[in-house]
Design a protein around this motif. Structure first.
Motif, PDB file in Angstrom:
ATOM      1  N   LYS A 136       0.819  -1.223   0.000  1.00 19.64           N
ATOM      2  CA  LYS A 136       0.000   0.000   0.000  1.00 19.64           C
ATOM      3  C   LYS A 136       0.848   1.266   0.000  1.00 19.64           C
ATOM      4  O   LYS A 136       0.557   2.189  -0.775  1.00 19.64           O
ATOM      5  CB  LYS A 136      -0.985  -0.008   1.178  1.00 19.64           C
ATOM      6  CG  LYS A 136      -1.993   1.128   1.086  1.00 19.64           C
ATOM      7  CD  LYS A 136      -3.178   0.921   2.016  1.00 19.64           C
ATOM      8  CE  LYS A 136      -2.824   1.208   3.441  1.00 19.64           C
ATOM      9  NZ  LYS A 136      -4.004   1.212   4.325  1.00 19.64           N
TER      10      LYS A 136
ATOM     11  N   LYS B 149       0.615   3.969  -2.855  1.00 16.17           N
ATOM     12  CA  LYS B 149       0.309   5.344  -2.446  1.00 16.17           C
ATOM     13  C   LYS B 149       1.355   6.314  -2.991  1.00 16.17           C
ATOM     14  O   LYS B 149       1.022   7.400  -3.460  1.00 16.17           O
ATOM     15  CB  LYS B 149       0.251   5.437  -0.917  1.00 16.17           C
ATOM     16  CG  LYS B 149       0.050   6.861  -0.406  1.00 16.17           C
ATOM     17  CD  LYS B 149       0.144   6.915   1.098  1.00 16.17           C
ATOM     18  CE  LYS B 149       0.127   8.350   1.591  1.00 16.17           C
ATOM     19  NZ  LYS B 149       1.275   9.131   1.131  1.00 16.17           N
TER      20      LYS B 149
ATOM     21  N   HIS C 285       0.624   9.363  -5.419  1.00 11.27           N
ATOM     22  CA  HIS C 285       1.030  10.690  -4.951  1.00 11.27           C
ATOM     23  C   HIS C 285       1.847  11.399  -6.026  1.00 11.27           C
ATOM     24  O   HIS C 285       1.552  12.546  -6.396  1.00 11.27           O
ATOM     25  CB  HIS C 285       1.850  10.541  -3.664  1.00 11.27           C
ATOM     26  CG  HIS C 285       2.358  11.830  -3.101  1.00 11.27           C
ATOM     27  ND1 HIS C 285       1.862  12.384  -1.946  1.00 11.27           N
ATOM     28  CD2 HIS C 285       3.323  12.687  -3.533  1.00 11.27           C
ATOM     29  CE1 HIS C 285       2.492  13.526  -1.697  1.00 11.27           C
ATOM     30  NE2 HIS C 285       3.399  13.721  -2.642  1.00 11.27           N
TER      31      HIS C 285
ATOM     32  N   GLU D  60      -1.377  14.114  -1.196  1.00 15.38           N
ATOM     33  CA  GLU D  60      -1.673  13.219  -0.082  1.00 15.38           C
ATOM     34  C   GLU D  60      -3.167  12.884  -0.041  1.00 15.38           C
ATOM     35  O   GLU D  60      -3.554  11.729   0.159  1.00 15.38           O
ATOM     36  CB  GLU D  60      -1.250  13.847   1.244  1.00 15.38           C
ATOM     37  CG  GLU D  60       0.237  13.779   1.512  1.00 15.38           C
ATOM     38  CD  GLU D  60       0.702  12.367   1.794  1.00 15.38           C
ATOM     39  OE1 GLU D  60       0.600  11.907   2.938  1.00 15.38           O
ATOM     40  OE2 GLU D  60       1.170  11.723   0.830  1.00 15.38           O
TER      41      GLU D  60
ATOM     42  N   SER E  87      -3.850  10.427  -3.058  1.00 12.60           N
ATOM     43  CA  SER E  87      -3.265   9.096  -2.934  1.00 12.60           C
ATOM     44  C   SER E  87      -3.869   8.309  -1.769  1.00 12.60           C
ATOM     45  O   SER E  87      -4.064   7.092  -1.874  1.00 12.60           O
ATOM     46  CB  SER E  87      -1.748   9.196  -2.780  1.00 12.60           C
ATOM     47  OG  SER E  87      -1.390   9.970  -1.654  1.00 12.60           O
ATOM     48  N   ILE E  88      -4.185   8.974  -0.671  1.00  9.83           N
ATOM     49  CA  ILE E  88      -4.784   8.277   0.473  1.00  9.83           C
ATOM     50  C   ILE E  88      -6.225   7.892   0.173  1.00  9.83           C
ATOM     51  O   ILE E  88      -6.669   6.781   0.514  1.00  9.83           O
ATOM     52  CB  ILE E  88      -4.671   9.138   1.742  1.00  9.83           C
ATOM     53  CG1 ILE E  88      -3.205   9.186   2.199  1.00  9.83           C
ATOM     54  CG2 ILE E  88      -5.557   8.601   2.869  1.00  9.83           C
ATOM     55  CD1 ILE E  88      -2.940  10.111   3.360  1.00  9.83           C
TER      56      ILE E  88
ATOM     57  N   THR F 281      -5.923   4.760  -2.162  1.00 10.92           N
ATOM     58  CA  THR F 281      -5.371   3.501  -1.650  1.00 10.92           C
ATOM     59  C   THR F 281      -6.050   3.005  -0.376  1.00 10.92           C
ATOM     60  O   THR F 281      -5.914   1.834  -0.034  1.00 10.92           O
ATOM     61  CB  THR F 281      -3.855   3.634  -1.407  1.00 10.92           C
ATOM     62  OG1 THR F 281      -3.601   4.740  -0.526  1.00 10.92           O
ATOM     63  CG2 THR F 281      -3.117   3.855  -2.711  1.00 10.92           C
ATOM     64  N   GLU F 282      -6.768   3.866   0.321  1.00 13.37           N
ATOM     65  CA  GLU F 282      -7.509   3.397   1.494  1.00 13.37           C
ATOM     66  C   GLU F 282      -8.818   2.732   1.090  1.00 13.37           C
ATOM     67  O   GLU F 282      -9.291   1.810   1.753  1.00 13.37           O
ATOM     68  CB  GLU F 282      -7.805   4.562   2.445  1.00 13.37           C
ATOM     69  CG  GLU F 282      -6.588   5.082   3.200  1.00 13.37           C
ATOM     70  CD  GLU F 282      -6.081   4.099   4.225  1.00 13.37           C
ATOM     71  OE1 GLU F 282      -6.824   3.192   4.623  1.00 13.37           O
ATOM     72  OE2 GLU F 282      -4.906   4.224   4.617  1.00 13.37           O
TER      73      GLU F 282
END
Length: 462
Positions: A155, A159, A163, A219, A222-223, A226-227
C-alpha cells in the motif's frame, strides 16, 4: 553515496598500487562501453508490459550517477523487480486505463521508473519512498523490502505512485486555488515534527500534507485512492476532540457511558478537500474518482487480501456494519427470507415498518449492539439489543443475548426472526464487491457460507 564513493576510491587506489607492469589493463570502463547487459526474461517482461504498450522504461540496473550522491543507497534485487512492477501495473496503469483509456496513460505517464533497493534517509529524520522529476521520471525506493502479498508493504508503494502521479497531473492542469484556502495556516516546513493526531486536528489527512498545498493535494488523492471508501471514511470519522463526552446509556439505563467527541471542524475541512479532488478529476480529466478509487482498492485486495475478521471489532479499524437489505440487492436468499419475516412480524405490531439495522461494538469490551431502525407512523425510532461477542481460533464470532432497551422490549416479538438469525451458530467475515467494485463487509454463517448479509463498514464510537 559519498561514503560508497570514498570506499570505491580507496579500493581503486589500493588495486592500482599493487598492479604489475605485466598486468593487462585493457578493459572496458563502466559508463564508457562496459555497462551493457544481455536481455533476460525480466527485461523481456518489462518491455512487453511497460515499454512497448506505454513507452515506459523501467530501469533497475544500477547507475549511481542518476541518484543523490550524498545519500547511501543500494541497488534493487532483481527478483523484487517484477513483483513491484506487477503491483504498479495492476494498481495504477490498469486502474487509469480502465477509467480514462489507454491514450491517457500514454500521454501523462512518466517516461521512466527508476528502482532503488533501499530507503533514502534525509536530514531531520524523514525518509523518501518516491519522487517525481518534472513528470518524466518516478523513482521508487525500498524495493528490496517489497513483499507482494503484504498489504502493509504494497500500500505505501502504491500510495507513493499515486502521490507522484498526482503531481504530474497537477503540473499539466493546476488544481483550484480555493483548495489552498481551506486550511491556509497549517502549512509548515516543520511538518515532520508533528503527530498524525495533531495534523488531523488541523484539517490534514497526514503529517506530510502540511508540508505545502501541493503535497496536501497529492496526499489527499493518494490516500483516498489507496484506502478505499470504507477505510478512508473510517479514518476521517475517527478524528476526535481531545476530550470525552458523558451521555446516558440507552441500552442499559440509568447508567452513563463515555464516548469520544468527533472533531467536526477538522472533519469538515478534510471533506472539503475531498470534494475539491473529486471535482478536479471530473472537470480536468473526465474521470469518475469514485470508480478510480474502487478499482485501486480492489487491485490492492486482489494482490494482498486482508482477513476482515482481524480488523473488525472493538477498538479495531472498523467497529460497525450498516445493513440496508431493501436498498442493497444481493443479500443471500436465506437472509432475505429472514428479513421478510421480520418485516412482516414488526408490521403486525401497530403497523411499524422495519427499515434497516446497524451492528456495532459497545464501549464495554466484548459487547456488540444491534441497533434496529424502524418507523411508527411518520416518526423514526431505534431499538437496541446488546450481545456478548465471543470468538474461536479463526476469529469466527458467536453472539449471545445480554439485554435490550425499552424500544427493544416493544419490538422484540416482531423481529424474533432477525434476532434468532444473529444468535444461531457463528459468523465469519469477508469483503464483498458490487458491480462498480465498491467494497462492503459481509457476515456469513460458518455452517452455510451461502447464508449471509452485507453492509457498509464504518466506525461508531457509540
Amino acid at each position: 553515496m559519498k561514503k560508497l564513493n570514498i570506499l570505491l576510491t580507496a579500493g581503486m587506489m589500493l588495486a592500482l598500487a599493487s598492479c604489475k607492469k605485466s598486468e593487462n589493463l585493457d578493459r572496458e570502463i563502466v559508463g564508457l562501453g562496459g555497462d551493457t547487459w544481455a536481455y533476460g526474461p525480466l527485461d523481456n517482461w518489462l518491455a512487453d508490459n511497460f515499454t512497448k504498450p506505454f513507452n515506459i522504461d523501467v530501469k533497475y540496473r544500477w547507475d549511481g550517477s542518476e541518484l543523490d550522491l550524498s545519500k547511501t543507497l543500494v541497488p534493487p534485487r532483481a527478483e523484487k523487480v517484477q513483483p513491484v512492477m506487477e503491483v504498479v501495473k495492476a494498481g495504477w496503469i490498469d486502474v487509469y486505463t480502465a477509467e480514462a483509456g489507454l491514450a491517457f496513460i500514454k500521454q501523462f505517464a512518466p517516461r521512466q521508473y527508476l528502482l532503488v533497493g533501499s530507503l533514502q534517509y534525509n536530514a531531520g529524520g524523514t525518509v523518501t519512498l518516491g519522487e517525481a522529476e518534472g513528470g518524466n521520471r518516478v523513482t521508487l525506493f525500498n524495493i528490496n523490502n517489497f513483499v507482494k502479498t503484504d498489504r502493509n508493504i504494497i500500500k505505501p508503494v502504491l500510495k507513493t505512485i499515486h502521490h507522484e502521479f498526482t503531481h504530474i497531473l497537477n503540473q499539466t492542469i493546476s488544481y483550484a486555488k480555493e483548495f489552498e484556502k481551506i486550511t491556509p495556516a497549517g502549512y509548515t516546513a516543520d511538518w515532520n515534527n508533528t503527530t498524525l493526531a495533531n495534523a488531523n486536528a488541523a484539517g490534514y489527512i497526514s503529517q506530510y500534507a502540511q508540508a505545502a498545498p501541493g503535497e496536501d493535494y497529492a496526499e489527499m488523492t493518494s490516500i483516498m485512492l489507496t484506502e478505499g471508501k470504507s477505510a478512508y471514511d473510517a479514518k476521517v470519522n475517527s478524528i476526535v476532540l481531545p476530550k470525552i463526552d458523558s451521555i446516558p446509556d440507552p441500552a442499559n439505563p440509568p447508567f452513563i457511558i463515555q464516548r469520544e467527541i468527533p472533531n467536526a471542524t477538522a472533519q469538515a475541512a478534510i471533506r472539503k478537500k475531498e470534494e475539491s479532488v473529486i471535482t478536479y478529476f471530473k472537470q480536468s480529466y473526465g474521470i469518475d474518482f469514485a470508480k478510480l478509487r474502487n478499482r485501486t482498492n480492489y487491485a490492492l485486495s486482489e494482490n494482498a487480501p486482508i482477513n476482515l475478521a482481524t480488523i473488525f471489532g472493538n477498538g479495531r479499524q472498523f467497529t460497525s456494519l450498516s445493513v440496508d437489505p431493501d436498498n442493497n440487492p444481493g443479500m443471500s436468499t436465506t437472509f432475505m427470507s429472514t428479513w421478510a419475516t421480520a418485516k412482516t412480524g414488526l408490521a403486525g405490531l401497530s403497523s411499524r415498518v422495519l427499515n434497516n439495522f446497524v451492528v456495532f461494538f459497545y464501549p464495554k469490551a466484548g459487547e456488540l449492539v444491534l441497533r434496529v431502525n424502524y418507523t411508527s407512523g411518520t416518526s423514526p425510532f431505534s431499538a437496541h439489543f446488546v450481545y456478548k461477542a465471543t470468538y474461536d481460533a479463526n476469529r469466527n464470532m458467536t453472539l449471545t443475548y445480554v439485554r435490550r432497551d425499552t424500544n427493544g422490549n416493544t419490538i422484540a416479538p416482531g423481529i424474533v426472526a432477525l434476532t434468532n438469525y444473529l444468535t444461531t451458530g457463528s459468523f465469519g467475515m469477508n469483503y464483498r464487491y458490487d458491480a462498480n467494485l465498491l467494497e462492503y463487509g459481509q457476515w456469513f454463517k460458518t455452517s452455510d457460507i451461502n447464508s449471509s448479509f452485507f453492509g457498509t463498514l464504518g466506525v461508531i464510537k457509540y
